[in-house]
Design an enzyme around this catalytic site. Structure first.
Site, PDB file in Angstrom:
ATOM      1  N   HIS A 279      17.171  45.697  -2.506  1.00 56.47           N
ATOM      2  CA  HIS A 279      18.177  45.434  -1.466  1.00 56.47           C
ATOM      3  C   HIS A 279      18.041  46.426  -0.324  1.00 56.47           C
ATOM      4  O   HIS A 279      17.358  47.440  -0.441  1.00 56.47           O
ATOM      5  CB  HIS A 279      19.586  45.479  -2.042  1.00 56.47           C
ATOM      6  CG  HIS A 279      19.965  44.232  -2.777  1.00 56.47           C
ATOM      7  ND1 HIS A 279      21.132  44.127  -3.482  1.00 56.47           N
ATOM      8  CD2 HIS A 279      19.335  43.033  -2.923  1.00 56.47           C
ATOM      9  CE1 HIS A 279      21.210  42.916  -4.033  1.00 56.47           C
ATOM     10  NE2 HIS A 279      20.118  42.240  -3.709  1.00 56.47           N
TER      11      HIS A 279
ATOM     12  N   ASP B 185      26.796  45.820  -2.657  1.00 63.38           N
ATOM     13  CA  ASP B 185      26.377  45.850  -4.067  1.00 63.38           C
ATOM     14  C   ASP B 185      27.298  46.620  -5.009  1.00 63.38           C
ATOM     15  O   ASP B 185      26.935  46.836  -6.163  1.00 63.38           O
ATOM     16  CB  ASP B 185      24.968  46.457  -4.169  1.00 63.38           C
ATOM     17  CG  ASP B 185      23.907  45.541  -3.609  1.00 63.38           C
ATOM     18  OD1 ASP B 185      24.182  44.344  -3.438  1.00 63.38           O
ATOM     19  OD2 ASP B 185      22.793  46.028  -3.351  1.00 63.38           O
TER      20      ASP B 185
ATOM     21  N   SER C 199      18.121  36.959  -2.986  1.00 64.87           N
ATOM     22  CA  SER C 199      19.149  37.771  -2.327  1.00 64.87           C
ATOM     23  C   SER C 199      18.647  38.503  -1.086  1.00 64.87           C
ATOM     24  O   SER C 199      19.446  38.967  -0.284  1.00 64.87           O
ATOM     25  CB  SER C 199      19.746  38.779  -3.310  1.00 64.87           C
ATOM     26  OG  SER C 199      18.783  39.745  -3.676  1.00 64.87           O
TER      27      SER C 199
END
Length: 192
Positions: free
Chosen positions: A108, A134, A68
């Protein structure tokens, strides 16, 4: 060409007979090897605890488990984290955070930061390789993360070094075999 087990060949079995080697050791040698193994384990734990204190992060080293965050980080990259409370969170920063109800922290990028007059900060994250933010990963009803959710901020990385961890998690038998081999090596290693 000589085949294994052919007549007239001799395969050394002493190196494969772990329990035989243990029986040959006297009590003092065995005690020394067990103590040596315990010192290695306790040294590793002390180094880990020292890193926790130095970095301010409950988990100073983490492995990227998914794609990701590509192209910034790839699956298997080892990240080094810090988490000093006085450092402000900024948009563009890569953070590792925990979400209630999930065991594994997420790596992230911070995409939005909202700071209130009283100093409280809320922020939103997104994986570089993901289409959406998210919010779908956060616990139900939670739209923003807070500073308490942060495990650490990425300060450096080693590419693909964490693949060993991923392999051990994907194949648990490999993990137990590796631990057994390392333990047997430490116990059976004799001083020259």
């Amino acid at each position: 060409m000589v085949r294994a087990g052919a007549v007239g060949t001799h395969l050394p079995t002493s190196s494969l007979d772990i329990f035989g080697d243990l029986r040959k050791m006297n009590k003092r040698q065995l005690y020394y090897q067990v103590l040596n193994f315990a010192m290695i384990v306790s040294s590793a734990l002390m180094i880990w605890k020292g890193l926790i204190v130095l970095t301010g992060s409950e988990s100073p080293i983490v492995v990227v488990l998914s794609g990701s965050m590509e192209p910034a980080f790839h699956r298997g990259d080892l990240l080094f984290l810090t988490n000093f409370r006085e450092d402000p969170i900024r948009a563009g920063e890569i953070v590792v955070f925990k979400v209630e109800g999930r065991d594994i922290p997420i790596v992230h990028r911070v995409i939005k930061v909202h700071e209130k007059d009283n100093g409280d900060i809320k922020f939103l994250t997104k994986g570089d390789n993901n289409e959406v933010d998210d919010r779908g990963l956060y616990k139900e009803g939670q739209n923003w993360l807070e500073k308490k959710d942060v495990v650490g901020r990425a300060r450096g990385f080693l590419p693909y070094v964490g693949m060993v961890t991923i392999i051990m998690n994907d194949y648990p038998k490999f993990k137990y075999a590796l631990v057994a081999v390392m333990g047997a090596y430490v116990l059976l290693k004799r001083e020259s």
